[in-house]
Design an enzyme around this catalytic site. Sequence first.
Site, PDB file in Angstrom:
ATOM      1  N   GLU A 166      36.308   0.988  62.303  1.00  0.00           N
ATOM      2  CA  GLU A 166      36.181   2.286  61.643  1.00  0.00           C
ATOM      3  C   GLU A 166      37.177   3.282  62.220  1.00  0.00           C
ATOM      4  O   GLU A 166      37.864   3.999  61.482  1.00  0.00           O
ATOM      5  CB  GLU A 166      34.752   2.818  61.800  1.00  0.00           C
TER       6      GLU A 166
ATOM      7  N   ALA B 199      24.574   6.153  55.952  1.00  0.00           N
ATOM      8  CA  ALA B 199      23.983   7.446  56.304  1.00  0.00           C
ATOM      9  C   ALA B 199      23.555   7.427  57.760  1.00  0.00           C
ATOM     10  O   ALA B 199      22.528   6.834  58.114  1.00  0.00           O
ATOM     11  CB  ALA B 199      22.801   7.760  55.389  1.00  0.00           C
TER      12      ALA B 199
END
Length: 384
Positions: free
Chosen positions: A247, A125
């Site tokens: 990522e 998050a």
Amino acid sequence: MKRAILAPEHDEFRSMVRDFIAKEVAPHRADWDEAGRPPREFFLRLGELGILGLQAPEEFGGGGETSFVYPSIVFEEVARAGVSFGSYTVHSCVILPYLLEYASEEQKKRWLPDFVAGRLMTAIAMTEPGTGSDLAGIATRAERTPDGHYLVNGAKTFITGGVTADLVLTVCRTSPYDPDNRRSGLSIIGIPTDSDGFTVGRTLHKLGLHQQDTAELSYQDVRVPVQNLLGAEGEAFGYLAHNLPQERLSIALNSVAHAEAAIGHAIAYTRDRKVFGQPVSAFQNTKFVLAECSAEVQAARIYADRCLELLDHGELSVPDAARAKLYCTEVAGRVIDKCLQLHGGYGYITEYPIARLYADSRVTRIYGGTSEVMKTIIARDLGL
């Protein structure tokens, strides 16, 4: 073009993944679309097959693989079949590096065995309402208490796997905001989703990626032991930057796989579809469009594979990962659009995989850093 990064063991792994998708995933695509995510049993099955923990150490039940080629094969087979593994990429390709790099031995023993088995699903998050790509503007705060806990308050949005997750790596501010050093004072804390005060808010309904749940999260006086701090306090921004190359390369690799799949769908459709008494594939325009698409995707594949080699050797830089993400996602956007056009009206019908690819791939130019952010990174690397 023959790919230099692939070896016979990769072919064996690909066959296993392909068979698994055909037997246990493809038949449930429509049901998972409607549900908004795969069932928990699916992730347990991925754990049994060893797919969730390919790069986790064997001592924790993982595969002990150091190469990112294996996850990239999963991306390719998922795209080829037009299915989804839900929050697999975030769980195994984004979050696992944080745990391997920054978790203490106690945390690894506590989290990794269940992580690789699919019993502990995770999310990360970062994004907050109003902050977007500006991670330095994070306002969610975590304050230490005298009894050895953090008290966490704040809100997050656009959290992939937020509904499925059992543990959320939450980026929060552990020291006051410093306008002279906006990147300081951020930490990552693992927050169990059954904690009092933690709430999963709305499940967000998206244009695409219907089998990947995305949610809003709320933290109201959530008490978390200080033992759940990942790495050192105040060092989160550096950790996030360190893991961005993998990522962003994950997004690039997924994009190339989607573009390759789109070409396959367009070839099959235009061969079967007849207009004016002949297959659509017989028209010069069709041939030229698909030839252009093939050339662009081949170039993207070669570049992505080279970046994959650099990643495996620990040499993929942030600017080069940004270049890969920018180029591959933009290529995929152009190619998938052209392939949809070749389908005519049927390309706009979600029953056809090209329509789902079009919707699913659009976000790749947004998440993980927008194309505009990638350009800024690249320009800075050019000294501009």
